[in-house]
Scaffold this motif. Structure first.
Motif, PDB file in Angstrom:
ATOM      1  N   LEU A   1      59.797  38.081  18.521  1.00  0.00           N
ATOM      2  CA  LEU A   1      59.581  38.649  19.849  1.00  0.00           C
ATOM      3  C   LEU A   1      58.320  39.508  19.879  1.00  0.00           C
ATOM      4  N   ALA A   2      58.076  40.260  18.805  1.00  0.00           N
ATOM      5  CA  ALA A   2      56.912  41.143  18.768  1.00  0.00           C
ATOM      6  C   ALA A   2      55.609  40.366  18.896  1.00  0.00           C
ATOM      7  N   ARG A   3      55.543  39.171  18.299  1.00  0.00           N
ATOM      8  CA  ARG A   3      54.308  38.388  18.409  1.00  0.00           C
ATOM      9  C   ARG A   3      54.091  37.880  19.833  1.00  0.00           C
ATOM     10  N   ASN A   4      55.136  37.963  20.651  1.00  0.00           N
ATOM     11  CA  ASN A   4      55.024  37.619  22.069  1.00  0.00           C
ATOM     12  C   ASN A   4      55.037  38.853  22.966  1.00  0.00           C
ATOM     13  N   GLY A   5      54.832  40.042  22.361  1.00  0.00           N
ATOM     14  CA  GLY A   5      54.750  41.274  23.126  1.00  0.00           C
ATOM     15  C   GLY A   5      56.078  41.755  23.668  1.00  0.00           C
ATOM     16  N   LEU A   6      57.192  41.377  23.000  1.00  0.00           N
ATOM     17  CA  LEU A   6      58.523  41.708  23.494  1.00  0.00           C
ATOM     18  C   LEU A   6      59.332  42.412  22.414  1.00  0.00           C
ATOM     19  N   THR A   7      60.408  43.061  22.844  1.00  0.00           N
ATOM     20  CA  THR A   7      61.405  43.618  21.946  1.00  0.00           C
ATOM     21  C   THR A   7      62.758  42.999  22.285  1.00  0.00           C
ATOM     22  N   ILE A   8      63.743  43.269  21.433  1.00  0.00           N
ATOM     23  CA  ILE A   8      65.087  42.759  21.711  1.00  0.00           C
ATOM     24  C   ILE A   8      65.586  43.265  23.055  1.00  0.00           C
ATOM     25  N   ALA A   9      65.248  44.485  23.408  1.00  0.00           N
ATOM     26  CA  ALA A   9      65.678  45.058  24.687  1.00  0.00           C
ATOM     27  C   ALA A   9      65.077  44.325  25.882  1.00  0.00           C
ATOM     28  N   ASP A  10      63.967  43.613  25.682  1.00  0.00           N
ATOM     29  CA  ASP A  10      63.319  42.883  26.780  1.00  0.00           C
ATOM     30  C   ASP A  10      63.973  41.534  27.078  1.00  0.00           C
ATOM     31  N   VAL A  11      64.853  41.064  26.209  1.00  0.00           N
ATOM     32  CA  VAL A  11      65.504  39.759  26.420  1.00  0.00           C
ATOM     33  C   VAL A  11      66.621  39.934  27.442  1.00  0.00           C
ATOM     34  N   GLY A  12      66.508  39.201  28.537  1.00  0.00           N
ATOM     35  CA  GLY A  12      67.470  39.346  29.618  1.00  0.00           C
ATOM     36  C   GLY A  12      68.669  38.432  29.508  1.00  0.00           C
ATOM     37  N   TRP A  13      68.549  37.342  28.751  1.00  0.00           N
ATOM     38  CA  TRP A  13      69.661  36.403  28.622  1.00  0.00           C
ATOM     39  C   TRP A  13      69.552  35.681  27.282  1.00  0.00           C
ATOM     40  N   TRP A  14      70.730  35.507  26.655  1.00  0.00           N
ATOM     41  CA  TRP A  14      70.820  35.014  25.288  1.00  0.00           C
ATOM     42  C   TRP A  14      71.524  33.668  25.247  1.00  0.00           C
ATOM     43  N   VAL A  15      70.922  32.732  24.525  1.00  0.00           N
ATOM     44  CA  VAL A  15      71.496  31.394  24.335  1.00  0.00           C
ATOM     45  C   VAL A  15      71.684  31.226  22.830  1.00  0.00           C
ATOM     46  N   CYS A  16      72.809  31.730  22.337  1.00  0.00           N
ATOM     47  CA  CYS A  16      73.052  31.798  20.890  1.00  0.00           C
ATOM     48  C   CYS A  16      74.142  30.822  20.485  1.00  0.00           C
ATOM     49  N   HIS A  17      73.913  30.116  19.410  1.00  0.00           N
ATOM     50  CA  HIS A  17      74.904  29.170  18.895  1.00  0.00           C
ATOM     51  C   HIS A  17      76.155  29.910  18.449  1.00  0.00           C
ATOM     52  N   PRO A  18      77.350  29.388  18.792  1.00  0.00           N
ATOM     53  CA  PRO A  18      78.602  30.051  18.412  1.00  0.00           C
ATOM     54  C   PRO A  18      79.114  29.587  17.059  1.00  0.00           C
ATOM     55  N   GLY A  19      78.577  30.117  15.998  1.00  0.00           N
ATOM     56  CA  GLY A  19      78.995  29.670  14.675  1.00  0.00           C
ATOM     57  C   GLY A  19      80.469  29.874  14.422  1.00  0.00           C
ATOM     58  N   GLY A  20      81.046  30.916  14.980  1.00  0.00           N
ATOM     59  CA  GLY A  20      82.443  31.270  14.796  1.00  0.00           C
ATOM     60  C   GLY A  20      82.589  32.744  15.101  1.00  0.00           C
ATOM     61  N   PRO A  21      83.796  33.258  15.188  1.00  0.00           N
ATOM     62  CA  PRO A  21      83.975  34.666  15.559  1.00  0.00           C
ATOM     63  C   PRO A  21      83.225  35.639  14.652  1.00  0.00           C
TER      64      PRO A  21
ATOM     65  N   ARG B   1      72.855  25.610  29.758  1.00  0.00           N
ATOM     66  CA  ARG B   1      73.247  25.195  31.109  1.00  0.00           C
ATOM     67  C   ARG B   1      74.043  26.298  31.802  1.00  0.00           C
ATOM     68  N   ALA B   2      74.968  26.921  31.070  1.00  0.00           N
ATOM     69  CA  ALA B   2      75.767  28.001  31.644  1.00  0.00           C
ATOM     70  C   ALA B   2      74.894  29.200  32.016  1.00  0.00           C
ATOM     71  N   ALA B   3      73.894  29.504  31.165  1.00  0.00           N
ATOM     72  CA  ALA B   3      72.999  30.618  31.466  1.00  0.00           C
ATOM     73  C   ALA B   3      72.166  30.335  32.710  1.00  0.00           C
ATOM     74  N   LEU B   4      71.667  29.111  32.846  1.00  0.00           N
ATOM     75  CA  LEU B   4      70.852  28.767  34.011  1.00  0.00           C
ATOM     76  C   LEU B   4      71.687  28.733  35.287  1.00  0.00           C
ATOM     77  N   ASP B   5      72.966  28.380  35.172  1.00  0.00           N
ATOM     78  CA  ASP B   5      73.840  28.377  36.343  1.00  0.00           C
ATOM     79  C   ASP B   5      74.040  29.784  36.897  1.00  0.00           C
ATOM     80  N   ARG B   6      73.760  30.797  36.100  1.00  0.00           N
ATOM     81  CA  ARG B   6      73.836  32.180  36.562  1.00  0.00           C
ATOM     82  C   ARG B   6      72.543  32.645  37.235  1.00  0.00           C
ATOM     83  N   SER B   7      71.565  31.742  37.315  1.00  0.00           N
ATOM     84  CA  SER B   7      70.285  32.015  37.992  1.00  0.00           C
ATOM     85  C   SER B   7      69.627  33.299  37.493  1.00  0.00           C
ATOM     86  N   PRO B   8      69.179  33.308  36.228  1.00  0.00           N
ATOM     87  CA  PRO B   8      68.499  34.512  35.735  1.00  0.00           C
ATOM     88  C   PRO B   8      67.277  34.837  36.588  1.00  0.00           C
TER      89      PRO B   8
END
Length: 354
Positions: free
Chosen positions: A262-282, A322-329
């Motif tokens: 993120l830093a190489r793109n001028g961002l921090t973790i706090a700047d990410v508005g929506w997360w698309v993370c693989h659900p490896g397990g609980p 798809r679920a994230a985009l359906d929320r219209s970020p």
């Protein structure tokens, strides 16, 4: 910039509750009484309510060797992948003849000719379509496949590229194997697929698209972790390797690499508005939240996907996207697609909502 025009998740028609699957798998796996108690305890802790299967549940008991399961994989995977690609092209307002590159990703079966070749003939892609089958990246292949589309389209800015993911995890469950890894896999993984259509920045569809842009991607391979995740391939097929150290690998490594990307793109973790993370397990989801410093609510779509359909390996991130985009970020907000896979390895894709 790469423009995503469509994301089309698909699931097989055969849907079962976790308790139905647990009951059916006791005789299929062939565990004894202590093994059954362990299997039920593990399944109960997977935080999975329902899963979809490639075949009707009653057919699994008759699959006795790798040849039979792989034949079933090819038949069902081509059907599901063709459906996903057709749906995605329809959503994008394009035809099969518009596709310049098709990438297929899977880890749950073997096909030569590869899946995208068989699907190309089924749906009518051009004879000169560029094909890229990817086998071996496991759960991170949906994110990696999206990144490879981005790589291609930066060099072909007027082009159209398609990603197809199909994972039929149920066809890899091992008979007579009461190892912890097989019992966990039998309770965690489901079947599903998806397709994503993207174009280069100069394609005529870009101005009218409301899909996200792909801004950047990165890959990370953690040396010395090859035994943490993967397959042992033998006469009975694909036997899962799933080390107990995976959540610790996530916790110890992923946060720093995400922050650097993120830093190489001028961002921090706090700047990410929506997360698309693989659900490896609980436990993996908990480790992700901890290493990224996120509340569990930020990964709610990931947890929901795990609960509703299980871990779909490479296809999960397409379902969650798809679920994230359906929320219209909100337009202009940053999203991060990320997944881990064999190696142990990490794939990151930076997105921007439109």
């Amino acid at each position: 910039m790469t423009q995503v025009l469509a994301v089309a998740p698909v699931l097989p028609a055969h849907r079962y509750s976790q308790s139905q699957l647990t009951d059916a798998l006791v005789p299929i796996i062939g565990v004894d009484a202590p093994g059954e108690r362990m299997l039920r305890r593990i399944h109960g802790g997977c935080e999975v309510d329902y899963r979809h299967l490639a075949l009707p549940l009653e057919r699994y008991a008759a699959l006795s060797d790798f040849g039979q399961t792989n034949d079933a994989f090819i038949e069902a995977a081509v059907e599901l992948g063709a459906l996903a690609l057709t749906n995605a092209l329809r959503e994008a307002g394009l035809t099969p003849q518009d596709v310049d590159l098709v990438v297929s990703v899977t880890i749950t079966g073997l096909a030569v000719p590869s899946l995208e070749a068989r699907i190309a003939e089924r749906v009518g892609l051009r004879p000169d379509v560029v094909r890229l089958p990817i086998v071996g990246l496991g759960c991170m292949a949906g994110a990696a496949g999206t990144a490879r589309l981005h790589d291609f389209l930066r060099g072909r800015p007027d082009g159209v590229a398609a990603l197809i993911s199909v994972e039929l995890c149920s066809l890899t469950i091992q008979r007579g194997d009461d190892s912890g890894a097989n019992l966990v896999a039998s309770g965690l993984f489901g079947d599903g697929g998806g397709a994503l259509i993207a174009t280069g920045a100069d394609h005529p569809s870009v101005p009218s698209s409301t899909g996200p842009r792909v801004l950047d991607s990165a890959s990370r391979l953690y040396i010395g972790t090859a035994e943490a995740m993967g397959w042992d391939v033998g006469s009975t097929g694909l036997r899962i390797v799933l080390g107990a150290e995976v959540p610790d690998l996530v916790r110890d490594n992923v946060g720093d690499d995400v922050a650097a990307f993120l830093a190489r793109n001028g961002l921090t973790i706090a700047d990410v508005g929506w997360w698309v993370c693989h659900p490896g397990g609980p436990k993996v989801i908990d480790s992700l939240a901890e290493t990224l410093g996120l509340p569990h609510a930020a990964l709610e779509l990931t947890s929901r996907s795990l609960r509703e359909v299980g871990n779909l390996s490479s296809a999960s991130v397409l379902h969650i996207l798809r679920a994230a985009l359906d929320r219209s970020p909100e337009p202009g907000t940053s999203g991060l697609m990320m997944a881990m896979g064999p190696g142990f390895s990490l794939e990151l894709v930076l997105l921007e909502a439109r």
